[in-house]
Design an enzyme around this catalytic site. Structure first.
Site, mmCIF file in Angstrom:
data_model
loop_
_atom_site.group_PDB
_atom_site.id
_atom_site.type_symbol
_atom_site.label_atom_id
_atom_site.label_comp_id
_atom_site.label_asym_id
_atom_site.label_seq_id
_atom_site.Cartn_x
_atom_site.Cartn_y
_atom_site.Cartn_z
ATOM 1 N N ARG A 149 28.285 22.051 -9.620
ATOM 2 C CA ARG A 149 29.701 21.740 -9.464
ATOM 3 C C ARG A 149 29.817 20.306 -8.985
ATOM 4 N NH1 ARG A 149 33.714 23.882 -11.830
ATOM 5 N NH2 ARG A 149 35.156 23.813 -10.064
ATOM 6 N N ASP A 155 22.324 22.153 4.221
ATOM 7 C CA ASP A 155 23.052 21.371 5.208
ATOM 8 C C ASP A 155 22.134 20.256 5.695
ATOM 9 O OD1 ASP A 155 25.500 22.769 5.195
ATOM 10 O OD2 ASP A 155 24.652 24.338 6.476
ATOM 11 N N GLU A 163 40.065 16.410 -2.088
ATOM 12 C CA GLU A 163 38.881 16.797 -2.852
ATOM 13 C C GLU A 163 39.279 17.716 -4.000
ATOM 14 O OE1 GLU A 163 35.581 18.375 -0.733
ATOM 15 O OE2 GLU A 163 35.558 16.784 0.769
ATOM 16 N N ARG A 205 27.740 33.013 4.157
ATOM 17 C CA ARG A 205 27.646 31.803 4.973
ATOM 18 C C ARG A 205 28.871 31.610 5.851
ATOM 19 N NH1 ARG A 205 25.462 29.037 0.086
ATOM 20 N NH2 ARG A 205 27.542 28.213 -0.279
ATOM 21 N N ARG A 231 34.331 36.388 13.334
ATOM 22 C CA ARG A 231 34.110 36.733 14.742
ATOM 23 C C ARG A 231 35.365 37.314 15.370
ATOM 24 N NH1 ARG A 231 33.837 30.732 15.165
ATOM 25 N NH2 ARG A 231 31.587 30.915 14.866
ATOM 26 N N TYR A 279 21.300 24.799 -1.924
ATOM 27 C CA TYR A 279 22.349 24.295 -1.039
ATOM 28 C C TYR A 279 21.759 24.049 0.349
ATOM 29 C CZ TYR A 279 26.820 23.764 1.309
ATOM 30 O OH TYR A 279 27.867 23.260 2.033
ATOM 31 N N ARG A 284 40.791 20.712 -0.406
ATOM 32 C CA ARG A 284 41.035 20.343 0.984
ATOM 33 C C ARG A 284 41.444 18.884 1.096
ATOM 34 N NH1 ARG A 284 34.981 20.404 3.826
ATOM 35 N NH2 ARG A 284 33.922 19.040 2.351
#
Length: 368
Positions: free
Chosen positions: A250, A351, A301, A171, A175, A349, A281
């Site tokens: 989690r 989005d 977090e 995921r 680049r 999962y 983070r």
């Protein structure tokens, strides 16, 4: 009032279904165990700042239909997700791109970066990656794996990277351009004024009744008996009293603080990728909307193992859990009045754009 549907959970999936059902003249009861609507996309205004109470949510999609759909409920800004990584005080751009490679190795051109990574791949001698660690090294080499992947990933998932499935790393974009945009999607942004307004508008129909602080399981038998159809977005294993055992998730702990300064870290999201830092983070919420308020709010977090009573955030989709989920899914298919949705109901999962697409798919099937 007699209802056509009970929707369990007022997150994006449940609210999208309720909105579409009401458009078709259906009467809907929406219940949520929390004291607010919106599920994990809930935002709260504090010090003039929209605070993402359950972690950073950046809307992105390649699908114009989904982008147009969400934009009917709010105006979106031009925010581009460009997180940075802090590894023991060293700063690197994410996702892995030419800026990252230059910061690590001093490489200037894509060919130089490719040769550097190719050399590390060859040294690792990984022909067929079997886990996340091997997948990461085979894609970006050992240096990036050690500094930017290993520590963060093992904190996030509570397992050694060599024990995690390879698909998790797939995921993450890699680049060979100087492009710090984390997502490859065509459409991206943050709703000006936060996400809660979106859910408020979805649930504003007079045909929708919302009840908060209502735990489905306190009155489960009554709900199952009284409502002809139920859209359930909670944990699928809990729905069936953990008959095949608990699925693994989690969880997260959020630690927010208001600071009497205008700018704390200069970016909305900073990942801490070393193993020694206990949080993964820090989010500085004002930067999602380019805020200039005199104060700022940050949230650390902390990932943690899930146990009963905790909020489940991420399903652990390894072979063992997926097999267990399939058994629960089989039980659900025996109940024609129960429809499962969302990250927890479908143990997947998602989005936000995928949540909307899945909810609209159910709508299409249900009202065809």
């Amino acid at each position: 009032m007699q209802y056509d549907y009970l929707v369990v959970g007022s997150g994006l999936y449940g609210s999208t279904f309720a909105y579409e059902a009401a458009k078709r003249g259906k009467r809907v009861k929406v219940i949520d165990k929390r004291e607010h609507i919106g599920g994990n996309i809930y935002t709260e205004e504090i010090e003039g700042i929209q605070v993402h109470k359950y972690g950073a949510h950046i809307f992105h999609s390649n699908c114009k239909d989904i982008w147009d759909y969400i934009n009917q409920f709010a105006e979106f800004n031009r925010y581009t997700n460009s997180p940075i990584a802090n590894y023991k005080g060293e700063i690197y751009n994410l996702p892995f791109n030419m800026n990252t490679f230059n910061q690590l190795w001093g490489t200037i051109t894509p060919d130089e970066a490719l040769r550097k990574i190719a050399g590390q791949r060859a040294a690792a001698k990984i022909e067929s990656p079997q886990n996340l660690e091997e997948q990461a090294i085979s894609l970006v080499g050992l240096d990036i794996y050690e500094k930017l992947v290993k520590g963060y990933t093992e904190k996030q998932w509570g397992r050694k990277a060599a024990e995690l499935p390879a698909f998790i790393f797939k995921r993450i974009p890699v680049r060979f351009t100087y492009d710090n945009n984390y997502f490859n999607d065509r459409y991206q942004g943050i709703p000006i004024g936060g996400y809660t307004q979106i859910i408020e508008k979805m649930l504003s129909s007079e045909l929708i009744n919302v009840e908060l602080n209502q735990d489905f399981f306190v009155n489960k038998a009554t709900y199952l008996e009284e409502y002809p159809k139920i859209v359930y977005t909670g944990m699928i294993d809990q729905l069936f009293d953990y008959r095949y055992g608990e699925l693994e998730y989690r969880s997260l702990r959020f630690e927010s603080v208001t600071l009497d300064r205008q700018n704390y870290q200069g970016n909305a999201v900073v990942n801490y990728t070393d193993a020694e830092t206990s949080y993964t983070r820090i989010i500085e919420h004002k930067h999602f909307e380019f805020g200039e308020q005199p104060k700022t709010i940050i949230t650390r977090e902390y990932p943690k193992a899930w146990k009963k009573g905790d909020e489940p955030y991420y399903p652990l989709n390894d072979d063992c859990n997926n097999e267990k989920y399939r058994k629960y899914r089989g039980l659900a298919e025996e109940l024609p009045n129960i429809m499962l949705g969302g990250r927890l109901g479908m143990y997947k999962y998602f989005d936000m754009h995928q949540v909307i697409a899945a909810a609209l798919s159910l709508v299409k099937e249900e009202f065809r």
